[in-house]
Motif scaffolding. Structure first.
Motif, PDB file in Angstrom:
ATOM      1  N   GLN A 252      -6.856  -9.070  16.929  1.00 24.68           N
ATOM      2  CA  GLN A 252      -8.267  -8.952  17.312  1.00 24.68           C
ATOM      3  C   GLN A 252      -9.031  -8.078  16.326  1.00 24.68           C
ATOM      4  O   GLN A 252     -10.133  -8.425  15.878  1.00 24.68           O
ATOM      5  N   VAL A 253      -8.453  -6.933  15.974  1.00 21.74           N
ATOM      6  CA  VAL A 253      -9.124  -6.001  15.065  1.00 21.74           C
ATOM      7  C   VAL A 253      -9.213  -6.577  13.655  1.00 21.74           C
ATOM      8  O   VAL A 253     -10.264  -6.497  13.002  1.00 21.74           O
ATOM      9  N   ILE A 355      -5.521   1.910  10.497  1.00 18.85           N
ATOM     10  CA  ILE A 355      -4.133   1.572  10.788  1.00 18.85           C
ATOM     11  C   ILE A 355      -4.061   1.012  12.201  1.00 18.85           C
ATOM     12  O   ILE A 355      -4.736   1.498  13.112  1.00 18.85           O
ATOM     13  N   MET A 356      -3.261  -0.023  12.366  1.00 21.97           N
ATOM     14  CA  MET A 356      -2.938  -0.541  13.693  1.00 21.97           C
ATOM     15  C   MET A 356      -1.497  -0.142  13.990  1.00 21.97           C
ATOM     16  O   MET A 356      -0.561  -0.620  13.339  1.00 21.97           O
ATOM     17  N   THR A 357      -1.298   0.743  14.945  1.00 18.77           N
ATOM     18  CA  THR A 357       0.047   1.203  15.310  1.00 18.77           C
ATOM     19  C   THR A 357       0.014   1.834  16.681  1.00 18.77           C
ATOM     20  O   THR A 357      -1.019   2.383  17.102  1.00 18.77           O
ATOM     21  N   GLU A 358       1.139   1.769  17.384  1.00 16.79           N
ATOM     22  CA  GLU A 358       1.291   2.458  18.671  1.00 16.79           C
ATOM     23  C   GLU A 358       2.134   3.723  18.505  1.00 16.79           C
ATOM     24  O   GLU A 358       2.425   4.400  19.490  1.00 16.79           O
ATOM     25  N   ILE A 377      -7.822   4.654  13.732  1.00  8.06           N
ATOM     26  CA  ILE A 377      -6.587   4.256  14.399  1.00  8.06           C
ATOM     27  C   ILE A 377      -6.935   3.208  15.447  1.00  8.06           C
ATOM     28  O   ILE A 377      -7.737   3.463  16.345  1.00  8.06           O
ATOM     29  N   ASN A 378      -6.364   2.015  15.308  1.00  8.10           N
ATOM     30  CA  ASN A 378      -6.524   0.943  16.290  1.00  8.10           C
ATOM     31  C   ASN A 378      -7.984   0.606  16.581  1.00  8.10           C
ATOM     32  O   ASN A 378      -8.395   0.439  17.731  1.00  8.10           O
ATOM     33  N   ALA A 379      -8.796   0.515  15.526  1.00  4.35           N
ATOM     34  CA  ALA A 379     -10.204   0.139  15.686  1.00  4.35           C
ATOM     35  C   ALA A 379     -10.683  -0.560  14.419  1.00  4.35           C
ATOM     36  O   ALA A 379     -10.193  -0.305  13.322  1.00  4.35           O
TER      37      ALA A 379
END
Length: 428
Positions: A252-253, A355-358, A377-379
């Protein structure tokens, strides 16, 4: 108006603008918050009232720009929709609702001598803004300069001259209605490029230049300007999808960061994907990008995974350094976060990277080690914007390291001076 002035006339005209701006800046520096807010609200009312006239002026600009063969990305920036007009008025009202930074005293400390030392926030003075295409910059810039107690000289691009002049009249109407000097916001009427040369060599009248335009314009200003600048050269923004990412969030991002708008400096231009999840991520992303006919410029590893994608081109090293401002995306598979950070710090323009990370530890490492004005982060990188950051609007985005960095709102248009409160102390 191009061609109506010779160089001597332009220098004379710009000197007169500068002199009036300097006088107006002194009045703006002492203007009270109520008057500044009233001016902003009156301009917002006038923009809504005259929306049909603004659209008509913008249509004349658009017709001329198409006839001149302006690039699609520039046409997108030039267009003034009903939504954009409403957003301009709303932005002014948001600026009016923000706290006034001018005169705020902070960091007060008693010294052993008995004096108190603190810092007061003050306007920069006269701000020259040079921009291309987007007529909404005229209103955003005027609003921020008014609220921060500065005067401004606005030099928009020739492609937006009709709309900019119409907006300038509404700004002056609002200033006059609030009892503030009309010269606090002045538009350069001539479209002759010599006016830009005059602006950037007038340090006696202009304190700061804010350029908003293409790379060619900003490179020229960096070479020739004698006035300090708040600038960014380009927006080579990255999204790194880590192997600890939530894949659905990442898709999505990564789609939004590229396809929400192509012609903006906070649009993703390079996608980095961790090797271990690339087979899961890239084919699904490619299916999304295909709906928008995005050209993918992929490294050899990514090319192998994307075989059959109709708009696939082998990436070259030049792609890592390119701001496309178009439906084109560079893709590289990396081993891990180490290689991602290394790639970003090598090729990024230090604008915005995500960055996309959990994995919280990796996320915080990315935030610390990526040397950019905005790190996310995650956006989506598309959030790197003064309006989205709660600044009301922005006068530009800076990837410089001195004075202001990232979206530049009210505080970025001010400086600090030391103030000392004493009781008759003398230095021993």
């Amino acid at each position: 108006m191009t061609g109506e002035y010779d160089t001597m006339d332009i220098n004379h005209t710009m000197t007169a603008l500068g002199q009036r701006a300097r006088v107006a800046s002194r009045a703006m520096a002492r203007a009270d918050t109520a008057a500044k807010n009233q001016a902003l609200r009156l301009i917002a009312v006038a923009i809504r009232r005259d929306a049909p006239e603004l659209r008509a002026a913008n249509q004349r600009d658009m017709d001329a720009a198409r006839a001149a063969g302006l690039a699609p990305a520039m046409l997108e920036r030039l267009a003034l929709s009903d939504k954009t007009i409403a957003s301009m008025a709303e932005g002014l009202e948001q600026i009016a609702a923000l706290p006034d930074p001018i005169g705020e005293i902070s960091n007060m400390k008693y010294r052993p001598s008995g004096i108190q030392v603190g810092q007061m926030r003050v306007p920069l003075g006269v701000i020259g803004i040079i921009y291309e295409a987007r007529p909404n910059v005229t209103v955003d810039a005027a609003g921020l300069c008014i609220k921060s107690g500065n005067a401004t000289i606005l030099r928009g691009g020739s492609e937006a001259i009709q709309c900019n002049q119409a907006l300038a009249l509404l700004v002056k109407e609002g200033l006059a209605g609030a009892g503030l000097p009309a010269d606090a916001v002045q538009i350069v009427e001539t479209t002759d490029r010599a006016a830009v040369g005059a602006m950037i060599t007038m340090p006696q009248y202009i304190d700061v230049i804010v350029p908003r335009g293409g790379k060619g314009l900003i490179e020229r200003l960096m070479q020739d300007s004698r006035v300090p600048m708040i600038k960014h050269l380009d927006g080579i923004c990255h999204v790194y999808i880590d192997d600890k990412a939530d894949i659905d969030k990442a898709l999505q991002v990564a789609f939004n960061a590229k396809c929400h708008r192509y012609g903006t400096c906070n649009t993703m231009e390079t996608l980095l994907v961790a090797r271990s999840i690339a087979p899961q991520v890239l084919p699904r992303l490619a299916a999304l990008y295909q709906t928008e006919q995005v050209e993918l410029r992929a490294d050899p590893e990514a090319t192998a995974l994307l075989a059959g994608y109709p708009h696939l081109v082998p990436a070259t090293e030049a792609d890592w350094a390119t701001e496309y401002l178009a439906p084109i995306l560079a893709i590289k598979i990396v081993a891990d976060i180490d290689e991602a950070i290394e790639h970003i710090n090598t090729w990024s323009s230090q604008h915005t990277d995500a960055i996309m990370t959990e994995d919280h530890t990796r996320a915080m490492r990315f935030v610390r080690e990526v040397d950019s004005a905005s790190v996310m982060i995650n956006a989506s990188t598309r959030f790197a914007d003064g309006f989205e950051y709660g600044l009301g609007a922005e006068i530009g985005i800076s990837n410089d390291k001195l004075h202001a960095r990232g979206p530049v709102g009210l505080e970025g248009l001010t400086s600090l001076k030391y103030v000392v409160f004493g009781h008759g102390e003398v230095r021993q």
